[in-house]
Motif scaffolding. Structure first.
Motif, PDB file in Angstrom:
ATOM      1  N   GLU A   1       7.669  13.705  -2.311  1.00 34.99           N
ATOM      2  CA  GLU A   1       8.145  14.701  -3.269  1.00 34.99           C
ATOM      3  C   GLU A   1       8.989  14.051  -4.362  1.00 34.99           C
ATOM      4  OE1 GLU A   1       8.849  18.234  -5.274  1.00 34.99           O
ATOM      5  OE2 GLU A   1       7.274  17.596  -3.866  1.00 34.99           O
ATOM      6  N   GLU A   2       9.804  13.065  -3.993  1.00 32.96           N
ATOM      7  CA  GLU A   2      10.588  12.343  -5.002  1.00 32.96           C
ATOM      8  C   GLU A   2       9.667  11.643  -5.994  1.00 32.96           C
ATOM      9  OE1 GLU A   2      13.047   9.686  -2.801  1.00 32.96           O
ATOM     10  OE2 GLU A   2      14.449  11.243  -2.121  1.00 32.96           O
TER      11      GLU A   2
ATOM     12  N   GLU B   1       9.128  12.390 -10.131  1.00 34.54           N
ATOM     13  CA  GLU B   1       9.444  11.334 -11.096  1.00 34.54           C
ATOM     14  C   GLU B   1       8.220  10.811 -11.833  1.00 34.54           C
ATOM     15  OE1 GLU B   1      11.716   6.972 -11.289  1.00 34.54           O
ATOM     16  OE2 GLU B   1      11.641   8.114  -9.396  1.00 34.54           O
ATOM     17  N   HIS B   2       7.097  10.685 -11.130  1.00 31.46           N
ATOM     18  CA  HIS B   2       5.943  10.001 -11.716  1.00 31.46           C
ATOM     19  C   HIS B   2       4.694  10.866 -11.883  1.00 31.46           C
ATOM     20  CE1 HIS B   2       8.041   6.151 -11.281  1.00 31.46           C
ATOM     21  NE2 HIS B   2       8.337   6.498 -10.035  1.00 31.46           N
TER      22      HIS B   2
ATOM     23  N   GLN C   1      -1.125   7.146  -7.236  1.00 27.94           N
ATOM     24  CA  GLN C   1      -1.648   6.663  -8.510  1.00 27.94           C
ATOM     25  C   GLN C   1      -3.175   6.547  -8.465  1.00 27.94           C
ATOM     26  OE1 GLN C   1       0.347   5.894 -11.405  1.00 27.94           O
ATOM     27  NE2 GLN C   1      -1.738   6.118 -12.229  1.00 27.94           N
ATOM     28  N   LYS C   2      -3.702   6.085  -7.330  1.00 27.00           N
ATOM     29  CA  LYS C   2      -5.164   5.988  -7.181  1.00 27.00           C
ATOM     30  C   LYS C   2      -5.815   7.355  -7.316  1.00 27.00           C
ATOM     31  CE  LYS C   2      -5.282   1.879  -4.193  1.00 27.00           C
ATOM     32  NZ  LYS C   2      -5.614   1.367  -2.836  1.00 27.00           N
ATOM     33  N   LEU C   3      -5.201   8.354  -6.713  1.00 32.43           N
ATOM     34  CA  LEU C   3      -5.736   9.709  -6.823  1.00 32.43           C
ATOM     35  C   LEU C   3      -5.601  10.233  -8.249  1.00 32.43           C
ATOM     36  CD1 LEU C   3      -4.385  11.261  -3.486  1.00 32.43           C
ATOM     37  CD2 LEU C   3      -6.749  10.657  -4.013  1.00 32.43           C
ATOM     38  N   HIS C   4      -4.458   9.961  -8.855  1.00 33.27           N
ATOM     39  CA  HIS C   4      -4.218  10.389 -10.239  1.00 33.27           C
ATOM     40  C   HIS C   4      -5.265   9.795 -11.179  1.00 33.27           C
ATOM     41  CE1 HIS C   4      -2.303  10.122 -14.270  1.00 33.27           C
ATOM     42  NE2 HIS C   4      -1.795  11.298 -13.947  1.00 33.27           N
ATOM     43  N   ASP C   5      -5.594   8.520 -10.959  1.00 36.55           N
ATOM     44  CA  ASP C   5      -6.572   7.843 -11.818  1.00 36.55           C
ATOM     45  C   ASP C   5      -7.977   8.424 -11.650  1.00 36.55           C
ATOM     46  OD1 ASP C   5      -4.537   6.225 -12.666  1.00 36.55           O
ATOM     47  OD2 ASP C   5      -5.095   4.504 -11.434  1.00 36.55           O
ATOM     48  N   GLN C   6      -8.197   9.148 -10.543  1.00 34.02           N
ATOM     49  CA  GLN C   6      -9.487   9.810 -10.321  1.00 34.02           C
ATOM     50  C   GLN C   6      -9.463  11.265 -10.790  1.00 34.02           C
ATOM     51  OE1 GLN C   6     -11.334   8.772  -6.303  1.00 34.02           O
ATOM     52  NE2 GLN C   6      -9.323   7.823  -6.043  1.00 34.02           N
ATOM     53  N   GLY C   7      -8.380  11.636 -11.476  1.00 33.08           N
ATOM     54  CA  GLY C   7      -8.284  12.986 -12.010  1.00 33.08           C
ATOM     55  C   GLY C   7      -7.743  14.009 -11.033  1.00 33.08           C
ATOM     56  N   VAL C   8      -7.209  13.552  -9.912  1.00 32.75           N
ATOM     57  CA  VAL C   8      -6.695  14.475  -8.892  1.00 32.75           C
ATOM     58  C   VAL C   8      -5.327  15.007  -9.297  1.00 32.75           C
ATOM     59  CG1 VAL C   8      -5.846  14.639  -6.513  1.00 32.75           C
ATOM     60  CG2 VAL C   8      -7.981  13.422  -7.003  1.00 32.75           C
TER      61      VAL C   8
ATOM     62  N   GLY D   1       0.836  -1.203   0.000  1.00 32.27           N
ATOM     63  CA  GLY D   1       0.000   0.000   0.000  1.00 32.27           C
ATOM     64  C   GLY D   1       0.863   1.242   0.000  1.00 32.27           C
ATOM     65  N   THR D   2       1.790   1.317  -0.926  1.00 34.08           N
ATOM     66  CA  THR D   2       2.824   2.349  -0.929  1.00 34.08           C
ATOM     67  C   THR D   2       2.276   3.746  -1.242  1.00 34.08           C
ATOM     68  OG1 THR D   2       3.300   2.061  -3.280  1.00 34.08           O
ATOM     69  CG2 THR D   2       4.487   0.634  -1.732  1.00 34.08           C
ATOM     70  N   ILE D   3       3.096   4.739  -0.964  1.00 31.37           N
ATOM     71  CA  ILE D   3       2.736   6.121  -1.286  1.00 31.37           C
ATOM     72  C   ILE D   3       2.545   6.275  -2.791  1.00 31.37           C
ATOM     73  CG2 ILE D   3       3.536   8.513  -1.253  1.00 31.37           C
ATOM     74  CD1 ILE D   3       4.933   7.905   1.386  1.00 31.37           C
TER      75      ILE D   3
END
Length: 347
Positions: free
Chosen positions: A141-142, A146-147, A109-116, A102-104
């Protein structure tokens, strides 16, 4: 319009009580340069050459004592908190762990996939420390650079002295004290090496750990874990109107031979029992979720020490976990952030 979301971050846990899973988790945790802050060669020698050859089996036995049917208590409680907060807020809420599964990165990524693309980072630690808050923020922040370069972060400041947090913490203690005839209330915080306090001193001169520096006003307090722990104790004691000789502060979970913050919790429990105190209550305000350190080290080992020296009643107060008043406080902070600047919302 930027789409907002929240990532709450907790410590983490092994995937199971199998020594192999515990070894993997401990390896990631202890190799963090902000947890064991020595040169990498020395950290590698200590962790991989010594600790990981002995500690995993011992820790696995400890985890087995507190493991729930649903899994690790810390993971289960963190997810329960996320679910309740998510239901009460107007923005997506995810939870992640600094170490283990359940990494950061997965949370982001879960938030990104929801358009956040605007994230409110909430380290689930009331007090700031290198080995907790700082390591979360640095890694996040790293990963962002990067991603997730299109994301922006706003970080929840330490809330060790926020009136809402103090009220909820104090009320959770009050509820327990109402049902027990306690003689002494011990505030036990997770320990850190003394050098961590000096390294976090932005003035490079204030933190002498001499008994007075934490009480003297200074910009250093913004990042001083020791000051923030004592201040949490002071404010809760003030809220509950505790008599001065009925409570104290200590630090648990030391590792190695370097000086760590004192007084030590295990020795304090022993001292209290030898003084003739029969009824003792203990609370662990460095954690918002019950975990190995609270459920095994304090509730089991601590009680055993107390009984060995003549103590009778040893009462532990649960962490805030997913208490409804704590859920409401977090949810309100989040909703206020979603509307206005965070510093204005929760200052």
């Amino acid at each position: 319009m930027r789409n907002k979301g929240v990532l709450m971050v907790n410590l983490g846990s092994p995937d199971s009580t199998d020594p192999k899973d515990v070894k993997k988790y401990l390896g990631e945790f202890l190799m963090d340069e902000r947890v064991i802050d020595v040169p990498k060669w020395a950290r590698t020698l200590l962790v991989k050459g010594i600790i990981l050859n002995t500690r995993p089996k011992q820790s696995a036995k400890a985890y087995k004592k507190i493991w729930w049917e649903e899994g690790s208590p810390l993971i289960v409680l963190s997810e329960r908190l996320r679910e309740k907060v998510d239901e009460m807020t107007g923005v997506p809420v995810e939870v992640a762990m600094r170490y283990g599964s359940g990494t950061i990165k997965e949370g982001l990524q879960k938030l990104h996939d929801q358009g956040v693309n605007e994230v409110f980072l909430i380290p689930l630690y009331p007090q700031f420390a290198m080995a907790t808050t700082e390591t979360i923020l640095v890694l996040a922040e790293e990963l962002r650079r990067e991603h997730f370069p299109d994301m922006s972060f706003t970080t929840m400041p330490p809330f060790y002295n926020h009136p809402d947090y103090i009220r909820v913490l104090a009320e959770s203690i009050k509820e327990k004290l109402y049902h027990v005839d306690y003689e002494h209330l011990l505030f036990s915080y997770h320990g850190v090496p003394e050098r961590h306090i000096r390294k976090s001193d932005i003035t490079k001169s204030h933190c002498k750990i001499d008994g007075s520096c934490c009480k003297s006003p200074s910009p250093a307090h913004q990042y001083c874990y020791r000051h923030q722990c004592f201040e949490t104790t002071r404010l809760v004691a003030q809220y509950l109107e505790l008599k001065e000789d009925t409570y104290s502060t200590s630090f648990q979970s030391r590792l190695g031979f370097d000086p760590w913050l004192q007084p030590y919790t295990d020795r304090t429990i022993e001292k209290m029992g030898k003084k003739g105190i029969k009824n003792m209550t203990i609370v662990t305000p460095a954690f918002v979720s019950d975990c190995l350190e609270t459920l095994e080290e304090i509730a089991m080992e601590g009680e055993e020490i107390f009984h060995e020296v003549g103590g009778k009643e040893f009462t532990t107060i649960p962490c805030l976990n997913d208490r409804q008043d704590w859920v409401k406080v977090l949810s309100r902070w989040i909703d206020e952030w979603a509307i206005v600047d965070t510093k204005t919302a929760i200052a």
